[in-house]
Design a protein around this motif. Sequence first.
Motif: not given
Length: 90
Positions: A6-22
């Motif tokens: 078990e590990k706790t991950f901390m992430v700083v990121g950006e949310k995005n959207r996209g087509l699954f096929k791409k």
Amino acid sequence: MVKVVEKTFMVVGEKNRGLFKKYAEAVLKAAQLFLNRESEIPFSSGIEVTVYEQPKQQNQLEGTFYVGVLVNEKVSDLPTGMEYIGKYQK
């Protein structure tokens, strides 16, 4: 035999959207753009991560994904457009 940890991950990121096929192209492009801003993130470990949504239904065309980096400490003052993902434990 598989060892489970078990590990706790901390992430700083950006949310995005996209087509699954791409997704492959969309994630790569978003990651490249994100890495241009990595220097803005305090406590960055330099380890890149992607968290992505799988299609829930066969006819679902788009999904959400995050590109980011693992951080070593909670970041309270986030750069514009970025989000903190994780559970902070003292």
